[in-house]
Scaffold this motif. Sequence first.
Motif, PDB file in Angstrom:
ATOM      1  N   UNK B  47       0.843  -1.198   0.000  1.00 44.79           N
ATOM      2  CA  UNK B  47       0.000   0.000   0.000  1.00 44.79           C
ATOM      3  C   UNK B  47       0.883   1.255   0.000  1.00 44.79           C
ATOM      4  N   UNK B  51       1.073   4.018  -3.008  1.00 44.64           N
ATOM      5  CA  UNK B  51       0.732   5.418  -2.758  1.00 44.64           C
ATOM      6  C   UNK B  51       1.876   6.358  -3.078  1.00 44.64           C
ATOM      7  N   UNK B  73     -10.235  -7.961   3.038  1.00 42.17           N
ATOM      8  CA  UNK B  73      -9.439  -7.065   3.870  1.00 42.17           C
ATOM      9  C   UNK B  73      -8.320  -6.438   3.035  1.00 42.17           C
ATOM     10  N   UNK B  76      -8.940  -3.198   1.355  1.00 41.16           N
ATOM     11  CA  UNK B  76      -8.802  -1.992   2.182  1.00 41.16           C
ATOM     12  C   UNK B  76      -7.383  -1.423   2.113  1.00 41.16           C
ATOM     13  N   UNK B  77      -6.425  -2.264   1.695  1.00 38.92           N
ATOM     14  CA  UNK B  77      -5.040  -1.808   1.545  1.00 38.92           C
ATOM     15  C   UNK B  77      -4.773  -1.344   0.111  1.00 38.92           C
ATOM     16  N   UNK B  78      -5.795  -1.303  -0.678  1.00 40.35           N
ATOM     17  CA  UNK B  78      -5.649  -0.814  -2.051  1.00 40.35           C
ATOM     18  C   UNK B  78      -5.429  -1.901  -3.085  1.00 40.35           C
ATOM     19  N   UNK B 193      -2.110   1.170   6.998  1.00 41.13           N
ATOM     20  CA  UNK B 193      -2.603   2.532   6.743  1.00 41.13           C
ATOM     21  C   UNK B 193      -4.000   2.722   7.325  1.00 41.13           C
ATOM     22  N   UNK B 194      -4.422   3.954   7.456  1.00 37.86           N
ATOM     23  CA  UNK B 194      -5.813   4.254   7.812  1.00 37.86           C
ATOM     24  C   UNK B 194      -6.580   4.302   6.491  1.00 37.86           C
ATOM     25  N   UNK B 195      -7.306   3.233   6.220  1.00 33.38           N
ATOM     26  CA  UNK B 195      -7.907   3.093   4.896  1.00 33.38           C
ATOM     27  C   UNK B 195      -8.985   4.129   4.646  1.00 33.38           C
ATOM     28  N   UNK B 196      -9.037   4.637   3.430  1.00 32.94           N
ATOM     29  CA  UNK B 196     -10.083   5.611   3.106  1.00 32.94           C
ATOM     30  C   UNK B 196     -11.469   4.969   3.058  1.00 32.94           C
ATOM     31  N   UNK B 198     -14.000   5.122   0.918  1.00 33.94           N
ATOM     32  CA  UNK B 198     -14.488   4.417  -0.281  1.00 33.94           C
ATOM     33  C   UNK B 198     -13.956   2.984  -0.396  1.00 33.94           C
ATOM     34  N   UNK B 199     -12.722   2.745   0.074  1.00 38.67           N
ATOM     35  CA  UNK B 199     -12.173   1.386  -0.003  1.00 38.67           C
ATOM     36  C   UNK B 199     -12.853   0.450   0.996  1.00 38.67           C
ATOM     37  N   UNK B 200     -13.227   0.986   2.161  1.00 37.38           N
ATOM     38  CA  UNK B 200     -13.945   0.188   3.161  1.00 37.38           C
ATOM     39  C   UNK B 200     -15.259  -0.312   2.554  1.00 37.38           C
TER      40      UNK B 200
END
Lengths: 438, 272
Positions: B47, B51, B73, B76-78, B193-196, B198-200
């Motif tokens: 991730x 980024x 899951x 959530x890390x992209x 990371x603190x997932x954004x 929209x990904x959640x």
Amino acid sequence: MEELKFDVVIVGGGPAGLSCGITLAKAGIRALLIERGRFCGAKNLFGGVVYTKSVKELVPEFPNVEPSPVERPVTEEGYYIVSSEGLVKLLHRKKDPHEAFTATRARFDSFLAEYALKLGLEIAPKTKVLDLLKEGQRIKGVIVDRPRAFGDPRPTEIPANIVVIAEGVNRVLTEKAGLIGRPFGAEDVALAVKEIIQLPKGALEARLGLAEGQGLAVEIIGDITACLPGTGFIYTNRNHLSFGLGLFLSNLRESAFKPYELLERAKNHPHLRELFKDGEILEYGAHLIPEWGLEGLPRLYGDGVLVVGDSAGLVNPLFREGTNLAIYSGIMAGKTIIEAFEKGDFSSRTLKAYEAQLRESFIYQDLITLKKLKKHLFTNIHLFKTYPELLYDTISLFFSAQGRPKREVMREIFELIRKKRGFLGIVGDLIKVGRALW
Amino acid sequence: MLRILVSIKQVPDTTNIRINPETGTLIREGIPSITNPYDIIALSFACYLKNNYGGKITVITMGPPQAKSSLREAVEFGADRIILLTDRKFAGADTLATSYTLAEAIKYLQAEEGPFDLYLFGKQAIDGDTAQVGPGVAVRLQVPVITQTVKFETLDLEKRIIRVHRKSENGIEILEAKLPVLLTCDKGLAEPPFSPFPLILKAVKAEPEIFTADGPVNYQREKLGLRGSPTQVKKVYTPEVKKKGKIVDLSTTPLKKVVDEVIELLKSKGIL
């Protein structure tokens, strides 16, 4: 990136929020449910009994579902009345064994969530709602802790036409929405502490006299709570049992006990401890139960906002209702919202229909009954101390009457009653309870 | 643009696990499943790289259908693409069969969408603790491997060189490798990371592509699962704690005496 805008945002993935979400998803309304825990049910706790009828309102095919959240049907239900000297069991075999069942919240709530997802409800776990979006008094959406993109420090705003607050007992957002008249005090909430205890194989059935597919739900009154106002409970799950206590926070604060000490004491009660022998604690937890009833009832609607379930305080401790009231209130809120979308009006003018529905239902009637009961019953120390002792002693005398003149035994019983509470006292208590219930 | 492959595993949460002292087997009943914590480090590192350098993350896992939740899951890390290798014929695999199964799937993905630049594995899975699958896959893919990567220093995309720290018994090795390279990830390499938001939302509904023994990868059956696993478990046991510490009670012994005693002890062991 797809635009984050929803018709409805529901805050909280318990039975109230999920029931509202399921009702909306069935009607094709684009709703988002936000849950703080890792999944719906992760942070939730209850004693353990759910009523089939309320679940069927949401999931018509229930209980024929796979995987099923049912631990065991409640085939036997009743009371254990405990005194320091002994135990009186008052149990009945239920006419309809499918009326109620035991469950754990981790599985029950996630079962509802899976069902809701299939119907098209959007669910965002692991996300906390920080605040409400407002335009004057009108609620216009929510602000969540998570950003829109990696590394972005800003929380995300999610606009919606209506926000449903299903946040549970702590009601932080309900307060932010300006719907709370007064904050709750220690006398307005009960603290429930609970353990899930695994017994050796076959012990659960053997010790409680159950066969496979049979289950027990028992409330315990008396010395189990060290005679503090409140009850204990035993509910049987598939391979373990739920055991716990529910007590008013105010009484607990005044007593010398810490909640876990009381629970330990209850588990080691001389007349119950055999039940838990060689048991292994799988889980323990504690949760507040709203018992503020009518006095603490928040306003249940505003412009663009509705309050359901525990946040509203829809709980009936005497009849062990809470989950079903959450479900019904979620459905009622859902129906009101569907109406609001038909009219295109999301103001309190339309949303007040929710409160009207609730007022007509048994839920509101019961809140009135409960208000009276609370005043007379829950504060009546005799119920939790004198009567359990009296009942045990009376029955104990009656069943050891062999080889004695029976008139003498009866006289002894009457004397006992007179000494412990007095007939006038008993009649007074009965009248109070009677008045409250009728 | 970096092309990153992450291989993960769903494991029983060993913080809750108990061992039956009589049979020596794990009591798995009722133990919740989690994504292997070292694989979470691998996902976090992927991730971070995506980024900061741009890229695409493909995540694979081998396991029962419920392993899908670990792939969700990963979203959530992209993760851009998630693949679940699931088949009864894969079951019972040791590290040899597992690395074969994973490597063949990776080769298939490379034939389909071009070679990967980085292959990220957890240092080891917390249920088996072998640390063999990452290196096993590296050999089969014929790429260099750096195990126990604990820190990332630089990545030069033009020269295609990555510089990382590797933990060894003698200390920290600072290594450079030319891409492609396989790293096994250890504590310290990257934080989740603190997932954004929209990904959640995307993760909840994400459905992985399913690969089975019958396709799309062409597997040699005899190399899969229990059949392809020469490892035999003769006995599992809980190691006994042999070294006992010495406890000196400060309320009964004067401090100076305790200090002297400790110095003597360290001297006698040749430490001082």
